[in-house]
Design an enzyme around this catalytic site. Structure first.
Site, PDB file in Angstrom:
ATOM      1  N   LYS A  21       0.825  -1.220   0.000  1.00  0.00           N
ATOM      2  CA  LYS A  21       0.000   0.000   0.000  1.00  0.00           C
ATOM      3  C   LYS A  21       0.857   1.267   0.000  1.00  0.00           C
ATOM      4  O   LYS A  21       2.066   1.222   0.288  1.00  0.00           O
ATOM      5  CB  LYS A  21      -0.936  -0.033   1.214  1.00  0.00           C
ATOM      6  CG  LYS A  21      -1.976  -1.152   1.149  1.00  0.00           C
ATOM      7  CD  LYS A  21      -3.032  -0.973   2.231  1.00  0.00           C
ATOM      8  CE  LYS A  21      -4.071  -2.065   2.160  1.00  0.00           C
ATOM      9  NZ  LYS A  21      -5.166  -1.852   3.151  1.00  0.00           N
ATOM     10  N   TYR A  61     -11.770  -2.672  -4.799  1.00  0.00           N
ATOM     11  CA  TYR A  61     -12.349  -2.811  -3.463  1.00  0.00           C
ATOM     12  C   TYR A  61     -13.880  -2.924  -3.514  1.00  0.00           C
ATOM     13  O   TYR A  61     -14.545  -2.582  -2.533  1.00  0.00           O
ATOM     14  CB  TYR A  61     -11.939  -1.634  -2.584  1.00  0.00           C
ATOM     15  CG  TYR A  61     -10.590  -1.807  -1.903  1.00  0.00           C
ATOM     16  CD1 TYR A  61     -10.274  -2.958  -1.182  1.00  0.00           C
ATOM     17  CD2 TYR A  61      -9.641  -0.783  -1.931  1.00  0.00           C
ATOM     18  CE1 TYR A  61      -9.063  -3.103  -0.533  1.00  0.00           C
ATOM     19  CE2 TYR A  61      -8.413  -0.920  -1.282  1.00  0.00           C
ATOM     20  CZ  TYR A  61      -8.140  -2.088  -0.578  1.00  0.00           C
ATOM     21  OH  TYR A  61      -6.936  -2.220   0.078  1.00  0.00           O
ATOM     22  N   ASN A 124      -2.429   0.048   6.465  1.00  0.00           N
ATOM     23  CA  ASN A 124      -1.936  -1.160   7.141  1.00  0.00           C
ATOM     24  C   ASN A 124      -0.951  -1.962   6.276  1.00  0.00           C
ATOM     25  O   ASN A 124      -0.957  -3.194   6.265  1.00  0.00           O
ATOM     26  CB  ASN A 124      -3.107  -2.025   7.639  1.00  0.00           C
ATOM     27  CG  ASN A 124      -4.005  -2.500   6.508  1.00  0.00           C
ATOM     28  OD1 ASN A 124      -3.802  -2.147   5.359  1.00  0.00           O
ATOM     29  ND2 ASN A 124      -4.992  -3.314   6.840  1.00  0.00           N
ATOM     30  N   HIS A 127      -2.171  -5.303   1.301  1.00  0.00           N
ATOM     31  CA  HIS A 127      -3.434  -6.014   1.076  1.00  0.00           C
ATOM     32  C   HIS A 127      -3.109  -7.388   0.509  1.00  0.00           C
ATOM     33  O   HIS A 127      -2.189  -7.517  -0.302  1.00  0.00           O
ATOM     34  CB  HIS A 127      -4.317  -5.249   0.085  1.00  0.00           C
ATOM     35  CG  HIS A 127      -5.508  -6.038  -0.368  1.00  0.00           C
ATOM     36  ND1 HIS A 127      -6.691  -6.065   0.336  1.00  0.00           N
ATOM     37  CD2 HIS A 127      -5.675  -6.863  -1.434  1.00  0.00           C
ATOM     38  CE1 HIS A 127      -7.542  -6.871  -0.297  1.00  0.00           C
ATOM     39  NE2 HIS A 127      -6.944  -7.369  -1.373  1.00  0.00           N
ATOM     40  N   GLU A 138      -9.564  -9.305  -8.108  1.00  0.00           N
ATOM     41  CA  GLU A 138      -8.587  -8.261  -7.786  1.00  0.00           C
ATOM     42  C   GLU A 138      -7.456  -8.215  -8.815  1.00  0.00           C
ATOM     43  O   GLU A 138      -6.989  -7.147  -9.188  1.00  0.00           O
ATOM     44  CB  GLU A 138      -8.021  -8.495  -6.381  1.00  0.00           C
ATOM     45  CG  GLU A 138      -9.056  -8.238  -5.289  1.00  0.00           C
ATOM     46  CD  GLU A 138      -8.633  -8.718  -3.914  1.00  0.00           C
ATOM     47  OE1 GLU A 138      -9.457  -8.650  -2.992  1.00  0.00           O
ATOM     48  OE2 GLU A 138      -7.473  -9.167  -3.764  1.00  0.00           O
TER      49      GLU A 138
HETATM   50  P1  CMP Z   1      -7.410  -4.647   3.254  1.00  0.00           P
HETATM   51  O1  CMP Z   1      -6.847  -5.969   3.531  1.00  0.00           O
HETATM   52  O2  CMP Z   1      -6.806  -3.837   2.175  1.00  0.00           O
HETATM   53  O3  CMP Z   1      -8.993  -4.783   2.935  1.00  0.00           O
HETATM   54  C1  CMP Z   1      -9.886  -3.709   3.095  1.00  0.00           C
HETATM   55  C2  CMP Z   1      -9.284  -2.589   3.850  1.00  0.00           C
HETATM   56  O4  CMP Z   1     -10.180  -1.668   4.424  1.00  0.00           O
HETATM   57  C3  CMP Z   1      -8.508  -3.112   5.038  1.00  0.00           C
HETATM   58  O5  CMP Z   1      -7.357  -3.790   4.591  1.00  0.00           O
HETATM   59  C4  CMP Z   1      -8.248  -1.823   5.813  1.00  0.00           C
HETATM   60  O6  CMP Z   1      -7.066  -1.180   5.374  1.00  0.00           O
HETATM   61  C5  CMP Z   1      -9.435  -0.934   5.402  1.00  0.00           C
HETATM   62  N1  CMP Z   1     -10.297  -0.527   6.503  1.00  0.00           N
HETATM   63  C6  CMP Z   1     -10.536   0.741   6.861  1.00  0.00           C
HETATM   64  N2  CMP Z   1     -11.388   0.801   7.893  1.00  0.00           N
HETATM   65  C7  CMP Z   1     -11.704  -0.461   8.193  1.00  0.00           C
HETATM   66  C8  CMP Z   1     -12.544  -1.059   9.182  1.00  0.00           C
HETATM   67  N3  CMP Z   1     -13.235  -0.323  10.070  1.00  0.00           N
HETATM   68  N4  CMP Z   1     -12.601  -2.401   9.201  1.00  0.00           N
HETATM   69  C9  CMP Z   1     -11.927  -3.159   8.302  1.00  0.00           C
HETATM   70  N5  CMP Z   1     -11.119  -2.629   7.345  1.00  0.00           N
HETATM   71  C10 CMP Z   1     -11.008  -1.310   7.295  1.00  0.00           C
END
Ligand code: CMP
Length: 148
Positions: A21, A61, A124, A127, A138
């Site tokens: 990311k 997404y 985070n 992904h 994806e």
């Molecule tokens: P990712 O694995 O990229 O999949 C969806 C993303 O949504 C997740 O990681 C987080 O970075 C993001 N996200 C933001 N807010 C939330 C939330 N409240 N709960 C879960 N995912 C979230």
């Protein structure tokens, strides 16, 4: 490798997609993150650095489109370059998810990528596809502009 051995190894292989990311790219962690998958034994089938367009991010997404955090998620993932990689290896979807760690980085176990490298939720680090079906969708969204 002997042909029979090669056949047996590839029969066990599965593919998944990871996307490093924008937070991790900005922090110079691409090599560290991708290197962990290589160290584990996954092979990189395809890798590309792109900046996602808004429609591309919305498709990528799409599963989260009704979630309250969707707008923030799309804004973040389009905020800078990301690095997507198709990884191949045994039980790739589940194994890569274990290496990645919990979504809330501050709760992710030490030793996992998020546990070692981040503290964020939207930001985070990485992904990873959560199923073979998600991987197919994806990958198509990520590599769209490049005839993927
Ligand atoms: P990712 O694995 O990229 O999949 C969806 C993303 O949504 C997740 O990681 C987080 O970075 C993001 N996200 C933001 N807010 C939330 C939330 N409240 N709960 C879960 N995912 C979230």
């Amino acid at each position: 490798m002997d042909q029979e051995v090669q056949k047996a190894v590839s029969a066990q292989a599965e593919e998944t997609l990871v996307v490093v990311k924008p937070d991790a790219v900005r922090r110079g962690l691409v090599g560290e993150v991708i290197g962990r998958f290589e160290s584990k034994g996954f092979s990189i089938k395809r890798v590309s650095m792109i900046t996602m367009t808004r429609p591309q991010a919305e498709e990528f997404y799409a599963v989260h489109k009704d979630k309250p955090f969707f707008g923030e998620l799309v804004a973040f993932i389009t905020s800078g370059p990301v690095v997507g990689a198709v990884l191949s290896g045994r039980d790739a979807v589940a194994t890569v998810r274990r290496l990645v760690g919990a979504t809330k980085s501050w709760e992710a176990a030490p030793g996992t990528i998020r546990g070692d490298l981040g503290l964020g939720l939207t930001d985070n680090v990485i992904h990873a596809s959560d199923s073979a079906e998600s991987f197919a969708k994806e990958r198509s969204a990520f590599f769209k502009a490049q005839n993927g």
